[in-house]
Design a protein around this motif. Structure first.
Motif, short mmCIF file in Angstrom:
data_model
loop_
_atom_site.label_atom_id
_atom_site.label_comp_id
_atom_site.label_asym_id
_atom_site.label_seq_id
_atom_site.Cartn_x
_atom_site.Cartn_y
_atom_site.Cartn_z
N ASP A 211 33.44 45.66 44.86
CA ASP A 211 32.60 44.98 43.87
C ASP A 211 31.59 44.08 44.60
OD1 ASP A 211 31.56 43.83 41.62
OD2 ASP A 211 33.28 42.54 41.24
N PRO A 212 30.50 44.67 45.13
CA PRO A 212 29.60 43.89 45.98
C PRO A 212 28.88 42.74 45.27
CG PRO A 212 28.67 46.05 45.50
CD PRO A 212 30.08 46.07 45.00
N SER A 213 28.68 42.85 43.97
CA SER A 213 27.93 41.80 43.27
C SER A 213 28.82 40.91 42.42
CB SER A 213 26.86 42.43 42.37
OG SER A 213 27.45 43.24 41.37
N GLY A 214 30.15 41.10 42.48
CA GLY A 214 31.05 40.23 41.73
C GLY A 214 31.08 40.50 40.25
N MET A 215 30.85 41.76 39.84
CA MET A 215 30.91 42.09 38.42
C MET A 215 32.31 41.83 37.86
SD MET A 215 28.70 45.64 38.26
CE MET A 215 29.05 45.88 36.53
N LEU A 216 33.32 41.96 38.73
CA LEU A 216 34.71 41.78 38.29
C LEU A 216 35.27 40.44 38.78
CD1 LEU A 216 36.11 45.37 39.01
CD2 LEU A 216 34.96 44.53 36.96
N SER A 217 34.39 39.51 39.09
CA SER A 217 34.86 38.23 39.64
C SER A 217 35.71 37.44 38.63
CB SER A 217 33.66 37.38 40.08
OG SER A 217 32.79 37.13 38.99
N SER A 218 35.51 37.71 37.35
CA SER A 218 36.30 37.01 36.33
C SER A 218 37.67 37.66 36.10
CB SER A 218 35.52 36.97 35.01
OG SER A 218 35.29 38.28 34.52
N TRP A 219 37.91 38.81 36.74
CA TRP A 219 39.18 39.50 36.57
C TRP A 219 40.24 38.82 37.45
CZ3 TRP A 219 39.27 45.42 35.53
CH2 TRP A 219 38.34 45.75 34.55
N LEU A 220 40.74 37.69 36.98
CA LEU A 220 41.73 36.91 37.73
C LEU A 220 42.98 36.72 36.88
CD1 LEU A 220 39.34 34.17 39.16
CD2 LEU A 220 40.23 36.18 40.37
N PRO A 221 44.16 36.74 37.49
CA PRO A 221 45.41 36.62 36.72
C PRO A 221 45.53 35.32 35.93
CG PRO A 221 45.85 37.36 38.96
CD PRO A 221 44.41 36.97 38.92
N LYS A 222 44.89 34.25 36.40
CA LYS A 222 45.02 32.97 35.73
C LYS A 222 44.14 32.88 34.48
CE LYS A 222 41.58 30.82 38.77
NZ LYS A 222 41.33 29.74 39.75
N LEU A 223 43.24 33.84 34.31
CA LEU A 223 42.36 33.83 33.14
C LEU A 223 42.84 34.88 32.13
CD1 LEU A 223 38.84 33.58 34.82
CD2 LEU A 223 40.20 31.73 33.85
N ASP A 224 42.61 34.60 30.88
CA ASP A 224 42.95 35.53 29.81
C ASP A 224 42.09 36.79 29.98
OD1 ASP A 224 43.57 36.88 27.54
OD2 ASP A 224 42.88 35.32 26.14
N CYS A 225 42.72 37.97 30.10
CA CYS A 225 41.96 39.19 30.39
C CYS A 225 41.03 39.56 29.24
CB CYS A 225 42.89 40.33 30.75
SG CYS A 225 43.79 41.05 29.36
N CYS A 226 41.28 39.03 28.04
CA CYS A 226 40.37 39.31 26.93
C CYS A 226 39.03 38.61 27.12
CB CYS A 226 41.01 38.87 25.61
SG CYS A 226 42.45 39.86 25.14
N ARG A 227 38.98 37.67 28.08
CA ARG A 227 37.74 36.98 28.38
C ARG A 227 37.07 37.52 29.64
NH1 ARG A 227 36.96 32.16 25.63
NH2 ARG A 227 38.67 31.55 24.25
N TRP A 228 37.67 38.52 30.25
CA TRP A 228 37.08 39.10 31.44
C TRP A 228 35.79 39.85 31.08
CZ3 TRP A 228 41.89 41.78 34.10
CH2 TRP A 228 42.76 40.77 34.54
N THR A 229 34.90 39.93 32.08
CA THR A 229 33.64 40.64 31.88
C THR A 229 33.90 42.11 31.54
OG1 THR A 229 32.55 39.20 33.48
CG2 THR A 229 31.47 41.30 32.98
N GLY A 230 33.28 42.58 30.47
CA GLY A 230 33.37 43.97 30.07
C GLY A 230 34.62 44.34 29.32
N VAL A 231 35.51 43.40 29.06
CA VAL A 231 36.78 43.68 28.39
C VAL A 231 36.73 43.16 26.97
CG1 VAL A 231 39.28 43.37 28.43
CG2 VAL A 231 38.02 43.58 30.59
N LYS A 232 37.18 43.97 26.04
CA LYS A 232 37.28 43.55 24.65
C LYS A 232 38.67 43.89 24.13
CE LYS A 232 34.99 43.86 20.15
NZ LYS A 232 33.89 44.47 19.36
N CYS A 233 39.28 42.93 23.41
CA CYS A 233 40.65 43.10 22.91
C CYS A 233 40.67 43.10 21.39
CB CYS A 233 41.54 41.98 23.42
SG CYS A 233 41.70 41.89 25.21
N ASP A 234 41.75 43.62 20.87
CA ASP A 234 41.97 43.55 19.43
C ASP A 234 42.30 42.12 19.04
OD1 ASP A 234 44.13 43.73 17.04
OD2 ASP A 234 42.69 45.39 16.90
#
Length: 875
Positions: free
Chosen positions: A26-49
């Motif tokens: 991930d050279p530009s950090g598109m997935l930089s918000s994909w961290l275990p301490k953060l709610d994955c429903c708030r990760w970039t590109g992720v949408k939850c029910d």
């Protein structure tokens, strides 16, 4: 209270996403918000029910901005996109319904799960049992991952709810069972496998289980067959079909329900052949049909006139024959009708078009097709685009009624464009017009050209330079009869900044010096002024063209040195200054982007500068017919582009983007290969240093260029031997080392160059036997002027061959017959000589000796007397 009821991401889904992330770069950090301490429903590109917290959407396409001018060999800048492995562990997301990773830069697919349990090996074609449940996935888009190599689509077959599948641009070169996989998706509505390198279209299959399919895009593949009938029968029970064997099971029922729900069918840019089947006319819901750029033959089927829902019909660039069916005029919803570049015959008139009230785009043209429109006819449509070919006599009068027209193409026509003032005024409304190979024969010196793209090639246009507005982006006046100076075009002041990117006025009769007004044209990317009569020095102001990639000034009368200011053109790809009177030394300051450098047939002198070895992208180095001296640099192996063997397909050029359309312009360089000049569409790996005064030996480093295709070092003063290392040049097609001072034997490794078709080693000091090999024995002209060479194809027999010929010559039946014939000849000759010697030995003695004469005549007298007495006694 609302905060306390907030639903968080499901832990199982989060762990699945984190496993996926491990294989991704991930050279530009598109997935930089994909961290275990953060709610994955708030990760970039992720949408939850909102209720269950389960992941339902992954939307991470890579957005690339394409510049206005794009070079062919330059891919979109994806340095910021996701790359690495695309893991199918995402299919474990049980509630995932939407998955879009399009336009990224993934390289491979990871078939196995990365969790504690492993799914079955999908790469072997097994269906997974332990990879989770992905039955909710409706949308899957991995398109435009151009380097993504996928070996099979078996993993797709378990996505039973899939409605939209787009793998366009993904490489599937080894996938032979793609149809078997996608026909196991009963809900599939849209399937796009465009430009996937597919080869198998199942020509013998009759049915395919696409009960819901509406869009099928298989364009740009490598299908070679007739149009298979399963495209018509897009519905049947999959259990009765053996796709792996491309045949129908004997238990197949006689009839199946055919819903014929297909609405879009794209099969363009393949190698499909044979007639267009009439059963296409029964696809009642079909709205778009594109079969262009194939090899279909025969007539346009009448059945296509039954497709009342058809909007776009594109059949151009095939081998279709016959008349245009009259019932195509009944397609009232038709907006695009494109049948140009075929071999159609007959007459086209208003009868074919008068009912097409919705027509927006019309393309037609075949050499034997006749246009016969009523000059008073006013069409019921307003076209946006029209392309006409092979128009005779006059342009259709109704053309000038099209006030909405933006794109006009007229090619290969002998029609009169008169009155020209009316036509040029009409052209001012156009964004793009292309007139190629027509007979306009008009003076354009007072014409104002204002379209974005103006293409006026090979029309015999006369007079001086036209005027252009700042809106013009591309201007082509190639191969006409224009004369005078270029200055009026470039030096007349403009009120607004110029947007000109492409300027091509090659093959005209332009004269005078090259103007010094280039500072006002900094947007230029391509300049071609070759094959004119321009003179003077190359102006320094050309160095201000920082966007310049292609500069062609060949075959003029320019003199002086190449200006150092061109050093500012850092993006220069092609520099062609051949066939002029330029002098001085070879420029050593060229930018590292140069791919083609042609300076042949000038007056350049001095050594070949070693600084050129820094041009790692160089593919064409043509310095022939100058006054260069000194040795060949021993650093040419730094031309890393010449290490690759795909140069013959290396197409260069650029694409000019506009909001509504784009135009691709092919470039290249004229090369002298195999004794003839080749076109400029493709680049070959070529080094030509012939007709100079180069000396010394050829450096071994030149034989490290394993992708080299043509090498010409003839007419120099080079010496030394030809090393065995020349056999490393496996891609070599032509080599000319003639008229030098090479010595020693011809290396045997030359016979291993299987692509070699031109070889010239004449007029050197070579010796020994010519190695055997098809490439080396084609003609003796390749070896003349080497007195010590021997062996085929020369008539001179080598000493070792002559000795073995005398001692161990094998006896063949033909040789035995020859030997007998030779013996008989000597025998008869000996008999003749013996008879002559005996006769003159006896007769000469009688004549010269008196005593012998008396004895001889007495003997004759007695013989005669004896014969007479015997005859008397008998009677």
């Amino acid at each position: 209270m609302c905060s306390s009821l907030k639903i968080h991401c499901n832990e199982k889904d989060m762990n699945t996403l984190l496993r996926f992330k491990k294989g991704v770069r991930d050279p530009s950090g598109m997935l930089s918000s994909w961290l275990p301490k953060l709610d994955c429903c708030r990760w970039t590109g992720v949408k939850c029910d909102n209720i269950t917290g389960r992941v339902t959407q992954l939307n991470l396409p890579c957005h690339t901005t394409q510049p206005e001018v794009v070079a062919y060999q330059e891919k979109d800048d994806k340095s910021h996109c996701l790359t690495g492995e695309f893991s199918l562990t995402l299919l474990e997301l049980e509630f995932l319904s939407y998955l879009d990773f399009s336009n990224n830069d993934f390289k491979s697919i990871q078939y196995s799960s990365m969790g504690n349990h492993k799914c079955d090996d999908l790469s072997r074609g097994n269906l997974p049992h332990l990879c989770g449940n992905s039955t909710n996935l409706h949308y899957l888009d991995l398109s435009h991952n151009y380097d993504l190599l996928v070996y099979n689509l078996h993993w797709v077959s378990r996505l039973s709810s899939l409605k939209y599948l787009n793998l366009g641009g993904v490489r599937l070169p080894k996938e032979i069972d793609w149809l078997q996989s996608v026909t196991m998706l009963p809900s599939l509505l849209e399937l796009t496998l465009e430009n996937c390198q597919l080869e198998n279209i199942y020509p013998f299959l009759q049915y395919a289980n696409f009960t819901s399919l509406q869009v099928l895009n298989l364009a740009g593949n490598d299908f070679v067959s007739e149009l298979p009938s399963w495209l018509f029968n897009l519905s049947c029970d999959i259990s009765h079909i053996d796709l792996s064997q491309n045949r129908i099971n004997s238990q197949l029922p006689e009839r199946f329900p055919n819903f014929r729900s297909i609405q879009t069918l794209f099969l363009s840019d393949n190698y499909l052949k044979g007639p267009i089947p009439n059963w296409l006319g029964q696809l009642e819901e079909l709205k778009e049909l594109d079969l262009s750029h194939n090899s279909f033959s025969g007539p346009i089927p009448e059945g296509l006139g039954n497709l009342s829902s058809l909007i776009n019909l594109i059949l151009e660039s095939n081998e279709l024959k016959g008349n245009l069916p009259d019932n195509l005029g009944h397609l009232f919803n038709l907006e695009t009708l494109a049948v140009s570049k075929n071999s159609l015959t007959g007459i086209v008139s208003e009868r074919n078009l008068r009912s097409l009230t919705n027509l927006k785009s019309f393309s037609m043209g075949s050499p034997s097709l006749v246009y016969d429109f009523d000059p008073e006819w006013v069409p019921p449509f307003q076209l946006v685009s029209i392309s006409l070919g092979y128009v005779r006599d006059k342009l259709p009068a109704w053309l000038f009624t099209q006030s909405s027209l933006k794109y006009l193409i007229i090619e290969d026509s002998t029609a009169s464009f008169e009155p020209l003032d009316k036509f040029w005024n009409f052209a001012t409304q156009l964004k793009f017009f292309n007139l190629v190979n027509n007979t306009i024969n008009g003076d354009i010196s007072n014409v104002l050209l204002s379209s974005e793209h103006v293409w006026l090639a090979s029309n015999n246009l006369r007079g001086g330079m036209p005027r252009i507005s700042p809106d013009v982006v591309a201007l082509t006046l190639y191969n006409n009869s224009l004369s005078g100076s270029i200055s009026p075009l470039l030096c007349d002041s403009m009120k607004n900044k110029s947007n000109l990117v492409h300027l091509d006025m090659g093959y005209n009769h332009l004269t005078g010096e090259l103007t010094d007004c280039w500072n006002d044209w900094k947007s230029l990317v391509h300049i071609d002024l070759g094959y004119n009569n321009l003179t003077g020095k190359i102006p320094h102001s050309m160095g201000s063209l920082s966007n310049l990639r292609f500069l062609y000034l060949e075959s003029n009368k320019f003199f002086g040195e190449v200006p150092f200011s061109l050093n500012n053109c850092k993006n220069l790809w092609i520099l062609d200054l051949g066939h002029n009177n330029l002098s001085g030394v070879i420029p050593n300051w060229l930018g590292q982007s140069v791919r083609g450098l042609k300076l042949r047939s000038n007056q350049f002198s001095g050594n070949i500068p070693t600084q050129l070895c820094q041009l790692g992208s160089l593919m064409v180095m043509d310095f022939a017919s100058n006054r260069l001296s000194g040795p060949i640099p021993n650093c040419l192996h730094n031309f890393t582009a010449m290490l690759f063997s795909n140069a013959s397909t290396y197409k260069v050029g650029f694409t000019v983007q506009s909001p509504d359309f784009s135009v691709s312009i092919a470039c290249g360089i004229r090369m002298f290969i195999k004794g003839k000049e080749l076109n400029r569409v493709y680049l070959m790996n070529d080094i030509d240093l012939s007709n100079n005064n180069l000396s010394g030996s050829v450096p071994l480093e030149i034989y490290m260029l394993t992708g080299l295709q043509s090498l010409n070092l003839s007419h120099n003063q080079l010496m030394g031997t030809i090393p065995q290392e020349i056999g490393n040049l496996k891609q070599l097609e032509a080599i000319d080392l003639s008229r030098n001072q090479f010595s020693g034997e011809i290396p045997v490794s030359l016979s291993a160059l299987h692509y070699l078709s031109v070889l010239n080693l004449s007029f050197n000091n070579l010796m020994g036997k010519i190695p055997s090999g098809t490439q080396l024995g084609s003609t003796d002209l390749s070896y003349i002027g080497n007195s010590d060479l021997c062996g085929p194809p020369l008539t001179k027999i080598c000493p070792q061959d002559e000795k073995s010929h005398n001692i161990t010559k094998p006896v063949r039946e033909e040789d035995d017959d020859d030997d007998k014939s030779e013996v008989y000849s000597w025998f008869y000759m000996g008999m003749g000589i013996g008879f002559a010697v005996g006769f003159w030995g006896v007769f000469g003695t009688i004549l010269l000796n008196r005593r012998c004469r008396l004895v001889y005549f007495r003997f004759l007298h007695r013989v005669c007397d004896f014969v007479i007495r015997k005859m008397i006694s008998i009677y």
